[in-house]
Structures are given as structure tokens and as C-alpha cells.
Scaffold this active site. Structure first.
Site, PDB file in Angstrom:
ATOM      1  N   CYS A 269       0.702  -1.042  -0.251  1.00 36.52           N
ATOM      2  CA  CYS A 269       0.063  -0.090  -0.277  1.00 36.52           C
ATOM      3  C   CYS A 269       1.047   1.213   0.003  1.00 36.52           C
ATOM      4  O   CYS A 269       0.308   2.329  -0.152  1.00 36.52           O
ATOM      5  CB  CYS A 269      -0.825  -0.023   1.136  1.00 36.52           C
ATOM      6  SG  CYS A 269      -2.070  -1.382   1.096  1.00 36.52           S
TER       7      CYS A 269
ATOM      8  N   LYS B 114     -10.393   6.232   3.039  1.00 35.59           N
ATOM      9  CA  LYS B 114     -11.966   5.869   3.372  1.00 35.59           C
ATOM     10  C   LYS B 114     -12.827   6.480   2.104  1.00 35.59           C
ATOM     11  O   LYS B 114     -13.770   5.821   1.656  1.00 35.59           O
ATOM     12  CB  LYS B 114     -12.532   6.551   4.642  1.00 35.59           C
ATOM     13  CG  LYS B 114     -14.063   6.501   4.783  1.00 35.59           C
ATOM     14  CD  LYS B 114     -14.395   4.897   5.324  1.00 35.59           C
ATOM     15  CE  LYS B 114     -15.782   4.594   5.118  1.00 35.59           C
ATOM     16  NZ  LYS B 114     -16.397   4.432   3.805  1.00 35.59           N
TER      17      LYS B 114
ATOM     18  N   HIS C 278      -9.000   3.943  -2.643  1.00 27.96           N
ATOM     19  CA  HIS C 278      -7.758   3.172  -2.347  1.00 27.96           C
ATOM     20  C   HIS C 278      -7.136   2.337  -3.497  1.00 27.96           C
ATOM     21  O   HIS C 278      -7.206   1.177  -3.326  1.00 27.96           O
ATOM     22  CB  HIS C 278      -7.701   2.476  -1.103  1.00 27.96           C
ATOM     23  CG  HIS C 278      -6.295   2.044  -0.341  1.00 27.96           C
ATOM     24  ND1 HIS C 278      -5.062   2.734  -1.027  1.00 27.96           N
ATOM     25  CD2 HIS C 278      -5.778   0.979   0.181  1.00 27.96           C
ATOM     26  CE1 HIS C 278      -4.053   1.964  -0.188  1.00 27.96           C
ATOM     27  NE2 HIS C 278      -4.464   0.955   0.278  1.00 27.96           N
TER      28      HIS C 278
END
Lengths: 470, 398
Positions: free
Chosen positions: B82, B338, B342
Site C-alpha cells: 500500500c 475511506k 484506495h
């Protein structure tokens, strides 16, 4: 003196009520319930669980492991080796699979007896497990249960000597299954019972008693297979055994007919209650019969106080028929939408088989920390290549943290997974099984259990999960 | 060890709208992000001397940047879970700081929705394992479960009743949804209430739907140059003060001394970044932060791990509104993972894009006042073994 050195058992914790099965199909309930292997269990994993249970109760070294089943996960590839690897038997051990007959377990016991008697083996662990399927809405669907037994056959410190045996074979079609069949086939049950089961069992048991000069009253307990409770009762009556005092409860009402494991499971229950000097009769059935005379020894009073069959039956979780359908893949059921897992690399699996199948990690010789998985560099003190082997499969621990995971790759959502801290050091992040989501909490005592993880390209991956201590 | 402080600057940025972009390909996303950045920097693709492409699932090699038709220049594909987008920026910045190149491109992309599934393929247990070598026996748990392990333990250790804990987490989701509602490029632009969040379906108990970030497509890009050349491109460049990455070695899953109530890599990574940037009081000195709120529990842990809140006191700061647009230290002003979404390879650069726009006063209704130092933070991997990136930028060259 050859006999049974120790005993182990595995009864899956899930129970399917026969009333629920009857309700599902609008049929008659045979009443009671049957033990159902979890979605992550098969004959192999249940045999490992029984073997681990059996080994806990004896210090004896084993040099053989036999596996008996009619429901082997493989038609070609030995399963006893997987069980022996998981149970961590020494490399120089005899292994063999006994299959294709409900008599496979007693055939394995006969072979083990001969091997020990001849001196070619000291202690052979005989494991027997079945997870037989019957057609939905059949009588047998209600009758069949799942479970496993392990008996260590040896000559030192036997808890019950095996004094003699008597075997006959009998060519008949009563229950059978081809390579292509998913469920057991059967013909006319009245024919099978009147020309097969009853006369064959009478002949074998009478033959055994004649051979050894014994009469029905000489036995403290008689333990034998029957296709169902009705035949079980008929046989005792025909041979003149006292149903109350002598005949061991076949466990059919609370576990079901566990196939090759069935008569041995009754034997383990009989041994739980046996006294030194007791004579026990054991008889299996399946295209013939193997019958045995056993004498309980003084050692029965000395064996470690492992859980008894009755204790194992106490912990159970109800299973709905709907879940059972999903677990046995009886119809396609919507699950988590994730790509199918690819089969593991066969060389990697080979290389890591001790870590994966026997749950070996290491303990650092410098800082003393047990660690999983096997590592070259210590995760605590960074010492290089200075470890001793350390087995986690028989260690207990406590649940440190967890999640109830609705996206987990499991046929039984939600999955539970978390972190177990072993009481003697070391930690593992793993799936948790046989656990009701209502009982999961930080600090829950855990033990490790060998389970089926997934199947892909004909390879079933097996690994360890945590479960609440029984 | 000199560090990166004030050696390089960002002079152009681009970012696509994030979301379920069914009609856009990886090519569309790369071209849109790159050309917005080129235009913003006042340059063309021919001016780019080298490029770094960050992606986890949407391309395997540097050739995945082929859609830009750059002409035979050095290109490298990077991956750090990530933190992949941030890794692209870090590699690009180091090359410029080394004096090898003067003007380079860092770009990240991900098209998660082409996977045809809910969530993200690949299980947390596989992160860092060789795809070919793994025996395939890692636990079958999901990414939400990995963060639920943290929530379970954080609630336990801080004596938060799960209902109360979930309400704290819900306030983080409400804040990020509010910020997202003010952002036309965000995946989700709807406001939610605390009640909606706490009553949402459970994904991995104790985490629910609104505790989880969007699974999105998107791309973002940055043009990096030497700090002493930055003003040649624009009057308001963003100077890089720190580029820290801390990578765990699975200590947390192997050692009993890890508590699952913090992320060690966050603490080490942020400490590294503060040292490099010369920051001693992050809560006071940082003007805004874009942090890795893949799950609300992680944003809560980040407040403590990065020194914004004292250990164990983040819930109080959440209740006080410290991290809202009007608070002392606004966090995830663009909606965060959120709500902005992502797409793994793009996220680090998307965070930088928000800081860049905020510092240039171009954040519209989300605009915060007089920012001086901004922080971006990513966390890849799983609880117990992670990759943390912590970058700090400022609008003044020291």
C-alpha cells in the site's frame, strides 16, 4: 503379550439432529443426532486428531502407522504418510493404507498384531476414520456419522491384551461404492441382513468362542459393528448376550455409524470403563468379519487420565441442514467472491513439509525464544542458524487477539482468525476452528488441530488451526 | 547521513477522479494523471528524463508505463504494497537528489475493479511471500480481519467497551465522509452519520462497512526536480523534507512482545521522518496530515503512533474534533482512503496531491489555513508485519 498400548479418539464437535434431516425431507426421524465432520475435516485430518490423542496417553515410541478408511482423500497416494508426518513419527516406520472395506480397520489391527508378534515392529499406531456419504433422504443419511479412532498396538505395557482372533470372508453385495459413486449404494436391506450381516457375525463370533473355549457369559463387554441399532440389538439377542450388562452401547443415537471407526470407537468407550481381568469381544463386519478376544490388564489403572469418550461427547455445537449442504458441497451456495486459490507449489510443499504438516518451528539457542515458522535468523536476537527444532502442534496457548471475518475464504462464513500465544513461548497467526462466535474472546485457551485448508488441482492442502481446548 | 531535506521539490501534480471507473483502462488513468501533472508543471513528456511507476496488481514491469510513449528513457516499476505510490515518489526523489537527473516523473496506478471481485485479491498472509514458493497454507483471512485484530486488542487494552470503541471509530468515518463530500475527485462524496456507521453490516468484527475504505481505480503523478531549480517551474513548489520508510520483518506475528494495539513500523517510520525533517513536536509543527485510513481503527492508531495524540488518548482527541477540517491538526482533508478511495499504487501520490493543492490554496471548500508542513503516511502489509512510509513536505526551502 501383544495388545492395545493406548487409545485415542476424535469425534467432530458438530451434531446434525435426525429430526432436522427428517423435517428437511418430510420423512421419519430415527431420533437422536449424528456427529458431522466440520467443513475443514476429512478422514485424514480426523485420523491425525485421533493419533495425537492416542500419543498423548503413552510414552511409547512408535515405528509404524496404518490408516484404515473407506473414504480416503486419495485413490492413489498414501495417506498414512501424511498422518505419520503430521503426528511426527520417526522416519524409519512402516506405513500402509487399508481401504475399500468396512473391515479395513480390523484388517489393519490384524496386520499390526502380526508385525509386533514377529518382532518386525514394536508399536504400530492403527488409525481408522470415515466420513461416508449416503443419498439425501435415505435411511443411511440419518445413520451415518463421522469420526476417528487410534489404537497403539504393541507388546509393552498393554492395557488390553489381544488373546486371539478369528476371521472369515463372505462374498455378498450389501453396501458398496464404485470409483464414480459419491454415496454408498445398497440393495435389499432385508436380504443383506438375513443372508449377510446376521449369519456372518454369528458365524465369526461363535467361531471365535469355539476356537478359544469361551462362552457368552465369559465376556464383560461385547463390542461389535452393526449397520444400524436394530441389527445391533438382534445380533446380541441371537447370540445370547445380555443387552444391558454385556453389550456396549454402539453410540448410534448420539454419534452415528462411523464406518470403519465404528466398532473401534465402541471398544475405546468400553475400555474407558473396563476393569483389570475383563474379557472383551470385538467384531467388525464388511464382506466377512474379524473377531477378537481381549483381556484388560492391570495397566488400565495406570494409563494417564485422558478425556474419555463421554467427555468428548459433552462438547458439541449444533449444525443446521442448510450448513451441512454447503459443507458437503451438495449444491452450489453463494460464498465470498474471491478468486479460487491456486494449488500450492509441490516443491515448496515438499521442502516445508515438516513446518507445514508437523508444525515445527525453532527455538533459538541464544535467547531461548520458540518461533514459528522456521527461520534462519532469530526474530528476537538476530542470531544466525543457531536453533533447535521445536514442535508447536502439541503445545497449548491462549487467544491474544481475533477477528470474526465475513470476507474469509471459508465455506462456513464467518471465519474466525487470530493470534495464539503459546504458553511456553512463541506465537502463531492462524485460523480458528470448532469455535462458536459467541464463545470467542481474548484469553480463550487454545490447542492446535490439523485441518483441510482447500483443494485445488487435485491437491488438498492441510495445515494447522487453533481451536478452543476441549 | 545528510537526508533528503530540501534537496528536491515537487513542481507538478496530477490525479484522476477515483472510483469504480468501469469505462476507463489503466492506459486512460496513466495518461490522465501524467498529462495533468505535465500541464501543471508547464512541461511536456519529452522533458522527463526518467520515470518510476508504482503499481501492485496493474502491471508487472516498467513497460506497463508504455501508454505514455516516453521515448527510451530509464523507467522502473516499484512495489511496496500500500506504500507503492509513495515508493515511486521516494525513488524518483532519490535519483534527483543524487544529481543523476533534474526532472523526473513518479506515477502510481491501480485498477482494482478489473479484478471482478469485492475487496482485494491476495490475502494478507501472502504479503511478502514468494508467489511461486509459498505452500499456499497461509490463513485464509481478509485484509479487514488483519485490522480487526488491532481493533479487538486496542479496545481490550484501553478498556473500551466494543460499542463505545465502534462509536469512536464511527466518528473517524463521519469526518472522512464529510471531507470526501467536499471533494469532486473522491470515490465517495456522501455524508454519513455515526448511527449509520455503527449499524452498518459487519465486515470483520468489530469492523463494519463504514470502517473500511473504498476499493477504487485511480492514478496520481508527481513531477520532481532539484530544489534549486523548482522556482524555474513555479512560484509555489512543495519542498521535500523527509522520505522515511520502515519495513517490519514479521516480528509482530512471531514475538509475544508485540501488543497488536499499535503498529511498530508507524512509530519507527515517523520517528525517522521527524528526525530527517527536524521536527520535534509533530502535533504542533505539522499543519495537516494525509494518513492511511484503510480501516478506521488504523487512523486511530496512527494518531498515537505518529505522536499526534498521547498513547491511549486518541479517542479523546477524536471526540474533541482535533482532526477535523476546523481542528488543530486536520487529517485526511480530501476524504482519505475511506472516501477518496484506495487504488493501492496511486494512494501515496494522491495524498501528496491533496497536500500540494492545500499548500497552493486550491482546495476549495476543504481549504485549511496557512499550512506550512504536511505529512503523508501509508501502511502496507498486515498487522504484525508492515511497511510504513512517512513523508514530510513544506512550502519553504530551509
Amino acid at each position: 503379550m501383544v495388545g492395545i498400548v493406548s487409545k485415542g479418539i476424535h469425534i467432530p464437535i458438530y451434531r446434525l439432529s435426525r429430526d432436522d434431516i427428517a423435517k428437511m425431507w418430510g420423512g421419519r426421524s430415527a431420533s437422536g443426532e449424528k456427529a458431522v465432520a466440520s467443513y475443514d475435516e476429512d478422514s485424514l485430518t480426523m485420523a491425525v486428531a485421533a493419533a495425537m490423542d492416542c500419543m498423548k496417553q503413552s510414552e511409547q515410541q512408535m515405528d509404524g502407522l496404518f490408516f484404515a478408511t473407506t473414504t480416503s482423500p486419495y485413490r492413489e497416494k498414501q495417506v498414512a504418510t501424511t498422518i505419520a508426518t503430521a503426528a511426527d513419527l520417526p522416519r524409519v516406520s512402516r506405513t500402509a493404507d487399508f481401504t475399500s472395506s468396512l473391515r479395513a480397520a480390523t484388517a489393519a489391527i490384524n496386520s499390526a498384531i502380526d508385525a509386533v508378534k514377529s518382532g518386525s515392529a514394536k508399536n504400530i499406531l492403527v488409525t481408522a476414520a470415515d466420513i461416508r456419504m449416503a443419498a439425501a433422504n435415505s435411511k443411511r443419511e440419518q445413520e451415518f456419522g463421522d469420526g476417528a479412532v487410534a489404537l497403539m498396538i504393541g507388546s509393552d505395557n498393554v492395557i488390553a491384551s489381544i488373546d486371539g482372533s478369528y476371521s472369515i470372508f463372505d462374498e455378498i453385495y450389501d453396501v458398496w461404492r464404485t470409483n464414480e459413486d459419491d454415496v454408498v449404494r445398497s440393495g435389499d436391506d432385508r436380504f443383506a441382513n438375513t443372508k449377510g450381516y446376521l449369519p456372518v457375525m454369528q458365524e465369526a463370533i461363535s467361531g471365535l468362542m469355539n476356537k478359544h473355549g469361551l462362552k457368552p457369559a465369559d465376556f464383560a463387554k461385547v463390542v461389535y459393528y452393526a449397520p444400524d441399532a436394530k441389527n445391533h440389538a438382534s445380533l446380541a439377542k441371537s447370540l445370547g448376550f445380555d443387552p444391558k450388562a454385556q453389550v456396549q452401547d454402539p453410540l448410534y443415537s448420539i454419534v452415528g455409524n462411523t464406518g470403519v471407526a465404528s466398532s473401534l470407537m465402541m471398544l475405546v468407550a468400553a475400555l474407558d470403563e473396563a476393569k483389570p481381568g475383563d474379557k472383551i469381544l470385538l467384531a467388525s463386519y464388511g464382506n466377512g468379519s474379524d473377531a477378537f478376544v481381549l483381556s484388560v490388564t492391570e495397566n488400565i489403572t495406570k494409563i494417564k487420565d485422558g478425556p474419555k469418550v463421554a467427555d468428548r461427547l459433552a462438547r458439541k455445537l449444533p449444525l443446521s441442514y442448510e450448513k451441512y449442504i454447503g459443507w458437503r458441497n451438495l449444491m452450489p451456495i453463494e460464498g465470498v467472491r474471491l478468486p479460487e486459490r491456486t494449488a500450492p507449489s509441490i516443491p515448496a510443499l515438499f521442502r516445508e513439509r515438516r513446518g507445514v504438516l508437523a508444525l515445527y518451528g525453532v527455538k533459538c539457542k541464544q535467547c531461548g525464544t520458540p518461533q514459528y515458522p522456521v527461520t534462519r535468523i532469530c526474530a528476537v536476537c538476530q542470531a544466525k542458524d543457531d536453533f533447535e527444532d521445536y514442535k508447536f502442534s502439541d503445545k497449548r496457548g491462549k487467544l491474544f487477539t481475533y477477528a470474526i471475518d465475513r470476507l474469509a475464504l471459508t465455506p462456513s462464513p464467518p471465519g474466525i482468525n487470530g493470534v495464539i500465544d503459546f504458553d511456553d513461548g512463541g506465537r502463531i497467526l492462524c485460523d480458528i476452528t470448532d469455535c462458536d462466535i459467541k464463545e470467542v474472546k481474548i484469553g480463550l485457551p487454545m490447542e492446535m488441530t490439523f485441518r483441510k485448508i482447500y483443494e485445488s488441482s487435485g491437491i488438498t492442502s492441510y495445515y494447522w488451526k487453533g481451536r478452543p481446548v476441549l | 547521513m545528510e537526508g533528503i531535506k530540501d534537496k528536491v521539490a515537487i513542481v507538478g501534480m496530477g490525479c484522476t477522479k477515483f472510483g469504480e471507473l468501469w469505462d476507463k483502462s489503466v492506459e486512460d488513468l496513466l495518461v490522465e494523471a501524467a498529462y495533468e501533472a505535465f500541464e501543471d508543471a508547464g512541461i511536456g513528456p519529452k522533458d522527463i528524463q526518467a520515470a518510476w511507476l508504482g503499481t501492485v496488481f496493474s502491471g508487472l514491469t516498467a513497460i506497463s508505463l508504455a501508454p505514455l510513449r516516453l521515448q527510451y528513457i530509464p523507467i522502473t516499476r516499484v512495489e511496496n504494497m500500500c506504500a507503492t505510490g509513495s515508493e515511486a515518489l521516494r525513488a524518483a526523489s532519490y535519483a534527483v537528489a543524487a544529481g543523476v537527473f533534474d526532472l523526473v516523473l513518479a506515477i502510481g496506478v491501480e485498477k482494482l475493479k478489473d479484478q471482478g471481485i469485492t475487496g482485494v485479491a491476495g490475502r494478507p498472509g501472502d504479503v511478502g511471500n514468494s508467489t511461486i514458493g509459498t505452500p499456499g497454507i497461509a490463513p485464509g483471512y481478509s485484509a479487514p480481519a488483519s485490522f480487526a485484530h488491532l481493533a479487538t486488542r486496542y479496545f481490550h487494552d484501553n478498556k473500551l467497551d466494543p460499542d463505545e470503541g465502534k462509536r469512536v471509530l464511527a466518528q473517524i468515518a463521519v469526518k472522512n465522509h464529510h471531507n470526501g463530500s467536499l471533494n469532486p475527485k473522491a470515490h465517495f462524496q456522501n455524508e454519513i452519520t455515526v448511527e449509520q456507521a455503527v449499524n452498518a453490516p459487519i465486515v470483520a468484527w468489530p469492523l463494519g462497512l463504514f470502517d473500511s475504505c473504498g476499493v477504487s481505480d485511480g492514478a496520481a503523478a508527481a513531477i520532481v526536480t532539484r530544489a534549486d531549480m523548482a522556482k524555474n517551474f513555479r512560484s509555489d513548489p512543495l519542498y521535500i523534507k523527509a522520505l522515511a520508510i520502515s519495513v517490519g520483518a514479521r516480528q509482530g506475528t512471531m514475538r509475544q512482545d508485540y501488543d497488536f494495539a499499535h503498529i511498530e513500523e508507524n512509530r519507527r517510520g515517523s520517528a525517522m521522518a521527524y528526525r530527517e525533517a527536524g521536527i520535534t513536536e509533530p502535533r504542533k509543527e505539522i499543519s495537516m496530515a494525509e494518513v492511511h485510513d484503510c480501516f478506521t481503527i488504523h487512523e486511530l492508531l496512527v494518531y498515537e503512533d505518529l505522536g499526534f495524540s498521547p498513547i491511549g488518548r486518541a479517542p479523546e482527541d477524536v471526540k474533541a474534533g482535533t482532526f477535523t477540517l476546523e481542528g488543530d491538526l486536520p487529517v485526511n482533508t480530501d476524504g482519505g482512503l475511506k472516501c477518496f478511495g484506495h487504488p493501492l499504487g496511486a494512494s501515496g501520490l494522491r495524498m501528496m496531491y491533496e497536500i500540494y493543492k492545500q499548500f497552493q490554496g486550491k482546495a476549495g471548500p476543504r481549504q485549511i489555513k496557512n499550512p506550512r508542513l504536511g505529512l503523508t503516511h501509508n501502511l502496507g502489509g498486515q498487522s504484525g508485519s508492515a511497511i510504513c512510509s512517512c513523508f514530510i513536505v513544506g512550502n519553504e526551502k530551509g
